[in-house]
Design an enzyme around this catalytic site. Structure first.
Site, mmCIF file in Angstrom:
data_model
loop_
_atom_site.group_PDB
_atom_site.id
_atom_site.type_symbol
_atom_site.label_atom_id
_atom_site.label_comp_id
_atom_site.label_asym_id
_atom_site.label_seq_id
_atom_site.Cartn_x
_atom_site.Cartn_y
_atom_site.Cartn_z
ATOM 1 N N THR A 54 0.804 -1.217 0.000
ATOM 2 C CA THR A 54 0.000 0.000 0.000
ATOM 3 C C THR A 54 0.837 1.267 0.000
ATOM 4 O O THR A 54 0.498 2.255 -0.598
ATOM 5 C CB THR A 54 -0.944 0.009 1.214
ATOM 6 O OG1 THR A 54 -1.568 -1.242 1.299
ATOM 7 C CG2 THR A 54 -1.990 1.076 1.083
ATOM 8 N N ASP A 95 -0.303 -6.855 5.089
ATOM 9 C CA ASP A 95 -0.892 -8.170 5.382
ATOM 10 C C ASP A 95 0.110 -9.138 5.986
ATOM 11 O O ASP A 95 -0.170 -9.805 6.974
ATOM 12 C CB ASP A 95 -1.482 -8.793 4.106
ATOM 13 C CG ASP A 95 -2.897 -8.308 3.834
ATOM 14 O OD1 ASP A 95 -3.268 -7.267 4.416
ATOM 15 O OD2 ASP A 95 -3.610 -8.961 3.056
ATOM 16 N N LYS A 128 -0.447 -7.993 13.115
ATOM 17 C CA LYS A 128 -1.501 -7.126 12.581
ATOM 18 C C LYS A 128 -2.798 -7.529 13.251
ATOM 19 O O LYS A 128 -3.284 -8.639 13.053
ATOM 20 C CB LYS A 128 -1.596 -7.291 11.056
ATOM 21 C CG LYS A 128 -2.562 -6.315 10.407
ATOM 22 C CD LYS A 128 -2.582 -6.438 8.882
ATOM 23 C CE LYS A 128 -3.476 -5.363 8.263
ATOM 24 N NZ LYS A 128 -3.532 -5.427 6.802
#
Lengths: 616, 382
Positions: free
Chosen positions: B52, B129, B205
């Site tokens: 990202t 991720d 995460k």
């Protein structure tokens, strides 16, 4: 003024909030909240991004001049989508349906596949830094022969609490944006079209009502001027005045340019001089507080900077608006000095220091840093150059001030402001869906129908059709309440009570219905309604109020009361005969204290008088 | 549908048959950005893997993909230039779900080369991720004297509210700091004010989309970075710059797996893991599977699979000595993974088996603290 001759062209953009259950891109309710109810806050910065075409939008760039920290208030009715911490949900289908209904009402053509875009807005009013918006339909018709160019479905922005503080309760409420072609040519016509569009929107019964739920932006230009967009006109009545004032402003800016040129005004230096030392001993609170003060001479501008372009707005106000984008509070110019604690000696000193002549105007900008003061001066120079140019009216977005005059906000945004919202799938509007959209009756048509069906006078019926109690009225009629009774209570009784200081908003719709049923069933007199409403507004329930103000009186009890009163006044009745009816009405009404409808009292009274006089 | 961009900026979709071919637009050339650098500042290397932080919209597919290199990041975030000089190393442009142990190895080698070439710190841009897996992998594969900082962003760089800039600026500050270990630097809270510095072997995460998704589990972050002042604060526990000498141990055995036990799991599932060299189980509670699985696990162990028990509780330590099931698991040859996070245990198992062929020694290594992945004491957390 001959608006045709000066070539006035205007168009409007109407933003209307929709009354849907959920927001456009999340499942939160569309309820507005009190600021004090917020239960969380967070802070963010925003930065302009490059569009898919590789450019930064000029409006966004302007907002970037200051790096501001924004604070947001969250509520138990807002979620991570408003916090820009979660991807949006698919587009709210209820909102899309309302939008399609409106589109059909204007005879528009739907877009085969609706794409949600991100419109860059980095003034803090959107946590994401963009507003999601989708073009839904094109090419509608207006009664003046003009066009509705587009209808878009958008999300509402945050409500500004103060400065850089925003409230999330309004963010994401669905909004339709209706843009007309530049098809209007007088201030009154603009207002009339805005009223018409508003009426059409309300006809759907699916739009929010009340102040702030509809906002008009007005696009105005005259032949020798430029297109200016004025944002956020909330009151319809102000629209014509806003147009008149903008025309005046453009005419004045053109006249000022011609006179400036005639006088040989020009731009000399383009950067300011540091005069912080010169104002070391100043009594001016603003200058004293400043870390850096810069000044610049505008040769030939004396007298023009202070010239009014609109009520309470001068050319200097335009300069000041530009300078404010650097974060300064404003500027001083010698057309308005001495004032604000700056003395005549200081004005003379600064004029001589900068070698300014009599016909020159000196601009002074103070800031919290060298960069800020310099930025403010540069902005003033930019605006002064525009004032002298072939296009003395800059194309820009302006905000409405309370009086109806306007202030500069930012340049008109360009297409670089839009890029695709990739987190939302496009929605296809196929023929079946479009054909299934039903068009509701226009409020004006409905008013005519009420007038005919219920015998309500047309102006009254129009008021009713435009009232936010319209759904209540319709429900009442469905429940068998007499239309006239409901209309009278909504339009007359409630209005009078409001004027009398009663908080009529505290009377729930159900209380209206209960009250009407009580009247229809003979449990309360229509005369008792104002007192019952007062009591409910003061905190009582409907039941308590009815009990207290209109205890139930049966027909038998009423007849007994009437007979008693006739007996007590037998001489009077004998003397007056039928003529006793009028005077005795008041006596009986006082006795039954509003529990019985006047009609019934009159009926019983007439019968009993007949009996008393006939018996004799 | 064909997508048309109108002059107003809006896109609309129309049926392709409604469109007429007019002409092809001229090929637009990508802009080449010249970046000026201050030679007095320390040199950092930005190793870009995609994700990202380096993504923008792909207008062919309408989705977000990674296309830019580290040099573009500097143009997008000019503030970085005041913190350091940068060498841009475009290693990969993948979405992090497509990361593989083979790319971890390439990454470790690239980082090793950069440090050997004098980089005072490393920034690895990475999709969020699987960033924690990669950070753990590099923690084991490299002994580093300088900070190796993983950074990503939860909200795409094409939005004005993106966390990209703040995370990258804080990462650069951390990479020039006194730190000497592999870390992840990301938003500490939802506010744009502080980034947390997480140890690469303790970070996870914990949210799908929030800015503060990354959390240290079973440990405190090793430091923080103040966004406005760029000030880096390290805890006493943080490994300091220069503590270790540069070394690369880049062997991995990818023939390992991680399985999550659930009630009613068919023992048959274990057949799929026959021949695996290592298996991590995220068990329930203190580290359990159902009794029904134990014979199958025993068979795997007997056939040479090293099985490590961790807990799906995430927080806390495995203990297979309390209940019968646990004792039976241990008797079957399953070893306890202490308070290691399941994913970290998996990455460690690949690394251990890649470097140690002796099963007993490998098992011992799995229970030894190498890079802060297991603690000897559980902090009381009060």
């Amino acid at each position: 003024m001959d608006y045709k001759k000066i070539g006035l062209v205007a168009g409007i953009e109407i933003h209307q909030q929709l009354d849907t259950a959920e927001r456009l891109f999340c499942h939160c309710p569309t309820t507005l909240r009190e600021i004090a109810e917020h239960n969380g806050e967070f802070s963010r910065y925003l930065r302009a991004t490059v569009s898919e075409m590789g450019e930064i939008d000029r409006a966004a760039k302007e907002e970037m001049k200051s790096n501001r920290k924004f604070l947001y208030y969250a509520y138990d009715t807002t979620c991570l989508v408003e916090n820009d911490e979660e991807p949006p949900t698919p587009m709210n289908d209820e909102a899309l349906s309302v939008c399609l209904t409106i589109a059909k009402m204007f005879g528009m053509t739907p877009i085969p596949q609706v794409h949600t875009m991100r419109k860059l807005v980095i003034d803090g009013s959107n946590t994401s830094g963009f507003q999601r918006t989708a073009l839904v339909a094109l090419n509608g018709k207006l009664p003046n022969g003009g066009e509705i160019e587009t209808i878009c479905l958008e999300e509402e922005a945050c409500q500004r609490v103060k400065d850089e503080v925003f409230s999330l309760d309004r963010l994401g409420i669905p909004l339709v944006e209706i843009t007309t072609s530049p098809c209007m040519h007088t201030p009154e016509e603009v207002q009339k079209m805005a009223e018409f569009i508003g009426m059409v929107l309300r006809s759907t019964g699916k739009v929010k009502r009340g102040i702030g739920t509809i906002r008009q932006d007005v696009n105005i230009s005259i032949a020798a001027g430029a297109r200016v967009e004025i944002k956020g006109v909330q009151e319809l009545d102000l629209i014509a005045e806003v147009v008149r004032r903008e025309v005046q402003r453009q005419i004045n800016l053109i006249a000022i340019r011609d006179e400036l040129k005639g006088r040989g005004a020009h731009i000399g230096a383009t950067t300011g001089t540091d005069v912080t030392v010169q104002f070391k001993e100043t009594k001016s609170a603003v200058l004293k507080k400043a870390k850096k003060i810069h000044a610049i001479v505008l040769p030939g501008f004396a007298g023009f900077v202070g010239r009014e372009v609109q009520p309470e707005r001068r050319l200097g106000s335009e300069f000041s608006d530009y300078a404010k984008k650097c974060g300064v509070g404003g500027i001083f110019h010698t057309d308005e000095l001495p004032a604000y604690g700056v003395t005549a000696e200081e004005v003379a000193m600064i004029r001589s220091h900068l070698k300014a002549g009599e016909k020159d105007c000196v601009i002074i900008a103070s800031g919290a840093s060298e960069k800020q003061a310099a930025c403010a001066i540069a902005q003033v120079v930019t605006r002064a150059q525009i004032a002298l140019s072939d296009k003395p009216v800059p194309e820009e977005t302006r905000k409405l001030l309370e009086s109806g005059s306007t202030a500069y906000m930012r340049p008109l945004p360009g297409a670089a402001r839009m890029y695709p919202e990739t987190d939302v799938f496009p929605v296809t509007i196929d023929e079946a869906r479009w054909n299934a959209v039903t068009v509701p009756e226009l409020l004006t048509v409905r008013a005519e129908r009420y007038a005919k069906e219920y015998g309500i006078e047309l102006p009254y019926a129009l008021q009713l059709a435009g009232s936010d109690k319209l759904p209540l009225f319709e429900q009442a009629v469905r429940e068998g309440i007499k239309a006239k009774l409901a209309a009278f209570t909504i339009l007359s009784t409630a209005t009078e009570l409001r004027r009398d200081g009663v908080d009529i908003a505290k009377v729930p719709d159900q209380a209206y219905l209960d009250c009407w049923h009580a009247v229809e069933d003979g449990r309360a007199a229509r005369e008792a309604i104002p007192e019952i409403f007062r009591s409910i507004a003061a905190g009582s329930t409907f039941g308590e109020s009815l009990q207290k103000l209109a205890p139930a009186v049966s027909r038998e009890e009423l007849e007994a009361i009437v007979r008693k009163i006739i007996t007590e006044r037998s001489d009077f009745v004998a003397q007056k005969g039928k003529g006793a009816l009028g005077p005795l009405m008041g006596v009986v009404m006082a006795e039954v204290r509003g529990s019985v409808d006047g009609k019934l009292v009159s009926e019983v009274l007439r019968k009993e008088i007949d009996r008393a006089t006939g018996n004799r | 549908m064909a997508v048309i961009k109108l002059g107003s900026g809006y896109n609309i979709g129309v049926p392709p048959q409604a469109c007429t071919f007019m002409e092809r637009p001229a090929q637009a050339l990508a802009k080449v950005h010249e970046v000026s650098q201050d030679k007095n500042l320390p040199t950092l290397s930005i190793v870009s893997t995609g994700g990202t932080i380096a993504s923008r919209n792909d207008y062919r597919t309408g989705s977000v993909t990674s296309q830019f290199n580290a040099g573009d990041i500097l143009v997008a975030i000019p503030e970085l230039a005041a913190i350091a000089n940068y060498r841009a190393i475009p290693l990969a442009t993948i979405l992090s779900e497509n990361m593989t142990p083979a790319i971890w190895q390439q990454l470790a080698r690239a980082v090793h080369a950069e440090i050997r070439n004098g980089a005072k710190g490393i920034i690895v841009t990475h999709g969020t991720d699987t960033m924690a897996y990669s950070a753990a992998a590099l923690s084991f594969m490299l002994d580093t004297p300088v900070p190796i900082v993983f950074v990503g962003s939860q909200r795409s760089a094409d939005r004005p509210s993106s966390d990209t800039a703040m995370n990258a600026i804080c990462a650069a500050a951390a990479a020039t700091s006194d730190l000497g270990e592999v870390t992840v630097v990301m938003h500490a809270t939802t506010n744009d004010d502080t980034c947390a510095i997480h140890r690469g072997t303790r970070v996870r995460k914990m949210h799908t989309s929030r800015r503060d998704a990354f959390q240290s589990i079973g440990a405190e972050p090793v430091g923080s970075v103040d966004y406005i002042s760029r000030k880096v604060t390290l805890t006493n526990d943080a490994v300091k710059r220069g503590t270790h000498t540069l070394a690369l141990h880049d062997q991995l055995d990818p023939h390992c797996a991680l399985i999550q036990f659930f009630p009613g799991m068919f023992p048959d599932i274990l057949k799929a893991y026959e021949g695996y060299h290592g298996l991590v189980i995220a068990g329930t509670g203190l580290g359990h599977t159902s009794t029904a699985l134990i014979p199958g696990l025993k068979r795997l162990v007997e056939n040479g699979t090293l099985i490590v028990m961790t807990s799906q509780c995430m927080d806390g330590r495995v203990c297979d000595r309390v209940y019968d099931t646990g004792r039976d698991l241990m008797a079957a040859g399953v070893i306890e993974g202490g308070d290691m996070l399941p994913e970290v245990a998996l990455v460690k198992l690949m690394w251990v088996l890649g470097n140690e062929k002796d099963k007993a020694k490998a098992a011992a290594l799995m229970q030894e603290n190498l890079k802060g992945e297991c603690t000897r004491r559980s902090s009381h957390g009060l």
